[in-house]
Scaffold this motif. Structure first.
Motif, short mmCIF file in Angstrom:
data_model
loop_
_atom_site.label_atom_id
_atom_site.label_comp_id
_atom_site.label_asym_id
_atom_site.label_seq_id
_atom_site.Cartn_x
_atom_site.Cartn_y
_atom_site.Cartn_z
N ILE A 65 70.36 45.27 91.63
CA ILE A 65 70.05 44.40 90.49
C ILE A 65 69.25 43.19 90.95
O ILE A 65 68.30 42.76 90.28
N THR A 66 69.60 42.62 92.11
CA THR A 66 68.89 41.44 92.61
C THR A 66 67.42 41.73 92.86
O THR A 66 66.57 40.85 92.68
N MET A 67 67.07 42.95 93.23
CA MET A 67 65.68 43.29 93.54
C MET A 67 64.88 43.75 92.32
O MET A 67 63.74 44.19 92.47
N LEU A 68 65.45 43.65 91.12
CA LEU A 68 64.72 44.02 89.92
C LEU A 68 63.73 42.93 89.52
O LEU A 68 63.93 41.74 89.79
N SER A 69 62.67 43.33 88.86
CA SER A 69 61.74 42.37 88.28
C SER A 69 62.35 41.74 87.04
O SER A 69 63.38 42.20 86.52
N MET A 70 61.71 40.69 86.53
CA MET A 70 62.24 40.01 85.36
C MET A 70 62.29 40.94 84.14
O MET A 70 63.28 40.97 83.41
N SER A 71 61.24 41.72 83.95
CA SER A 71 61.23 42.64 82.79
C SER A 71 62.32 43.69 82.94
O SER A 71 62.97 44.08 81.95
N LEU A 72 62.55 44.18 84.15
CA LEU A 72 63.58 45.19 84.35
C LEU A 72 64.98 44.60 84.22
O LEU A 72 65.92 45.31 83.83
N LEU A 73 65.14 43.31 84.52
CA LEU A 73 66.44 42.67 84.28
C LEU A 73 66.76 42.66 82.79
O LEU A 73 67.91 42.89 82.38
N HIS A 74 65.74 42.38 81.96
CA HIS A 74 65.95 42.45 80.52
C HIS A 74 66.29 43.89 80.09
O HIS A 74 67.20 44.11 79.27
N ASP A 75 65.57 44.86 80.66
CA ASP A 75 65.84 46.26 80.32
C ASP A 75 67.22 46.69 80.79
O ASP A 75 67.87 47.53 80.15
N LEU A 76 67.67 46.13 81.90
CA LEU A 76 69.02 46.43 82.38
C LEU A 76 70.07 46.04 81.34
O LEU A 76 71.00 46.81 81.06
N LEU A 77 69.91 44.85 80.77
CA LEU A 77 70.87 44.39 79.77
C LEU A 77 70.85 45.29 78.54
O LEU A 77 71.91 45.68 78.02
N TRP A 78 69.66 45.63 78.06
CA TRP A 78 69.56 46.53 76.90
C TRP A 78 70.13 47.91 77.23
O TRP A 78 70.84 48.51 76.42
N GLY A 79 69.82 48.41 78.42
CA GLY A 79 70.33 49.72 78.81
C GLY A 79 71.84 49.76 78.90
O GLY A 79 72.48 50.72 78.47
N LEU A 80 72.45 48.68 79.45
CA LEU A 80 73.91 48.62 79.53
C LEU A 80 74.53 48.57 78.14
O LEU A 80 75.58 49.18 77.89
N ALA A 81 73.89 47.83 77.23
CA ALA A 81 74.41 47.76 75.86
C ALA A 81 74.39 49.14 75.20
O ALA A 81 75.37 49.56 74.57
N VAL A 82 73.30 49.87 75.38
CA VAL A 82 73.20 51.22 74.79
C VAL A 82 74.24 52.14 75.42
O VAL A 82 74.92 52.90 74.71
N LEU A 83 74.38 52.10 76.75
CA LEU A 83 75.36 52.96 77.41
C LEU A 83 76.77 52.65 76.96
O LEU A 83 77.59 53.57 76.76
N TYR A 84 77.06 51.38 76.77
CA TYR A 84 78.41 50.99 76.32
C TYR A 84 78.70 51.58 74.94
O TYR A 84 79.75 52.20 74.72
N PHE A 85 77.78 51.40 74.01
CA PHE A 85 78.04 51.85 72.64
C PHE A 85 78.02 53.38 72.54
O PHE A 85 78.77 53.96 71.75
#
Length: 428
Positions: A70-90
């Motif tokens: 996670i630390t080595m992700l770009s800024m745009s991928l950090l945003h995508d990480l949050l959206w992806g986790l939200a989708v996976l959770y639901f």
């Protein structure tokens, strides 16, 4: 009684199925393994070069490797990480609801509120621990006897974006300890527009390893230019106002300040991508091609390779830097410089700078860890899964074994919990 045992069996067998699926997937990832270290120019690495992994890192590999990824992700991928986790959770909760509905059980939506709150709290604690804990981290080893492992760009708490934050205690000695855990032999203190951080180091401590070398990061005309060397304070006004004034700085760096000017990412890509040839003509001393800051990690492989080609043609060094501000504990890249005799020198930083000036493109070898990149052409919502898959493909076998042990240990614990619960009464 038979019906109730069947229901209980279906319940506690689910974790075991998940553990089996994880085992198969992890071993499949090892079939597509990638090197844990590479040179972005494509040059081979010394066969003995390797990563050293601390014992605690291995024991808790699932957590540590996820922090690193996670630390080595770009800024745009950090945003995508949050959206992806939200989708996976639901999606996961929807699967649970459907399973309950198929077993004629009620779906209690109010129960989802504490579950969601708990998930958010755990994720926040995971992020905070990863950002604040100066934990054990992987380090580079196996370099030659004359090689220096160098970070050409780092900060202390005199930089404006460090002081006043939760990293306000990240002084020069904390910076030294951070680099020591990552295997560096030397780190340049390049605070924003000031040398106060390096100047505060007692002279007797400057030769303590890892070495702390002098530098400064100037914010001038929509650019960040790192000057390597003991420049003292520099007035920025003459180099701000136009591209021509910025270009003047590159020549003045060597003639007036006795320093080497390095173009930092992401500013040279964002604002001067079409002017890099003019940077070279004006006397720039080199280019960063790997910078661990999230904004800098937006640099695509195609553009990175273009900068490498320009540096090769111009016989200028390329650098991999941490740009650390004290957050986290994940080295992304190391710069190797061959400096014969540096270990016994009274001025190893001076020898290092001389090698950088005279060695040209071959002076530095950048060594990088693999990471998920913005141009990997994967669906952005799959970023959480991409981070895990990348970790499984690039980590060592001991770390892989740690993942497998944790998967099966958690599976067995959940099974025991289910067995200890009283069986649900059979429907009449």
């Amino acid at each position: 009684m038979i019906a109730s045992e069947g229901q209980n069996s279906r319940g506690w067998n689910t974790p075991r199925r998940i553990a089996i699926a994880l085992t198969v997937t992890i071993l499949l990832a090892r079939l597509f393994a990638i090197p844990p270290l590479t040179d972005p120019t494509g040059a081979p690495l010394a066969p003995q070069m390797h990563l050293v992994t601390p014992l605690l890192y291995l024991i808790a590999a699932p957590v540590f490797t996820l922090w690193d990824g996670i630390t080595m992700l770009s800024m745009s991928l950090l945003h995508d990480l949050l959206w992806g986790l939200a989708v996976l959770y639901f999606v996961s909760r929807l699967v649970v609801w459907l399973a309950a509905w198929r077993r004629s059980r009620k779906v209690r939506l109010l129960r989802e509120i504490p579950l969601l709150a708990g998930a958010l709290v755990l994720f926040a604690l995971f992020l905070l621990a990863g950002a604040l804990w100066h934990r054990p981290m992987v380090s580079l080893a196996g370099t030659g006897p004359d090689d220096m492992i160098v970070d050409f760009h780092s900060h202390t708490n005199v930089s404006h974006d460090v002081k006043g934050t939760l990293m306000s205690g990240f002084d020069a000695e904390a910076n030294r300890r951070w680099h020591g855990r990552a295997g560096f032999d030397a780190a340049f203190i390049t605070d924003h527009n000031t040398m106060a951080g390096w100047q505060a180091i007692p002279a007797a401590r400057r030769l303590t390893r890892p070495l702390l070398c002098p530098g400064i990061e100037l914010s001038v005309q929509a650019a960040h230019i790192v000057l390597l060397g003991d420049t003292a304070e520099i007035a920025r006004a003459p180099y701000s106002g136009s591209l021509d004034s910025l270009l003047t700085l590159f020549g003045d760096a060597s003639t007036r300040f006795g320093a080497i000017a390095i173009a930092s990412i992401p500013e040279y890509e964002l604002h001067y991508w079409g002017d890099l040839d003019r940077f070279v003509a004006a006397g720039i001393g080199g280019f960063e091609v790997s910078n661990a800051a999230p904004k800098a990690n937006e640099l695509s492989i195609v553009r990175r390779d273009s900068v490498i080609a320009l540096a090769r043609r111009s016989n200028l060094p390329i650098l991999g830097v941490t740009d650390t501000h004290g957050w986290g504990a994940t080295p992304q890249a190391w710069s190797l410089v061959s400096v014969p005799g540096w270990k016994g020198s009274r001025d190893p930083c001076g020898l290092l700078l001389a090698r950088l000036r005279d060695g040209g493109f071959s002076a530095v070898q950048v060594v990088e860890r693999p990471r998920v990149r913005p141009d990997d052409h994967l669906p952005r919502l799959l970023t959480p899964l991409s981070v895990i898959w990348n970790a499984w493909r690039s980590e060592s076998w001991p770390a892989t074994l740690s993942w497998l042990i944790w998967a099966w240990a958690l599976s067995l614990c959940i099974e025991r919990l289910h067995k200890s619960r009283p069986a649900a009464p059979a429907p009449r």
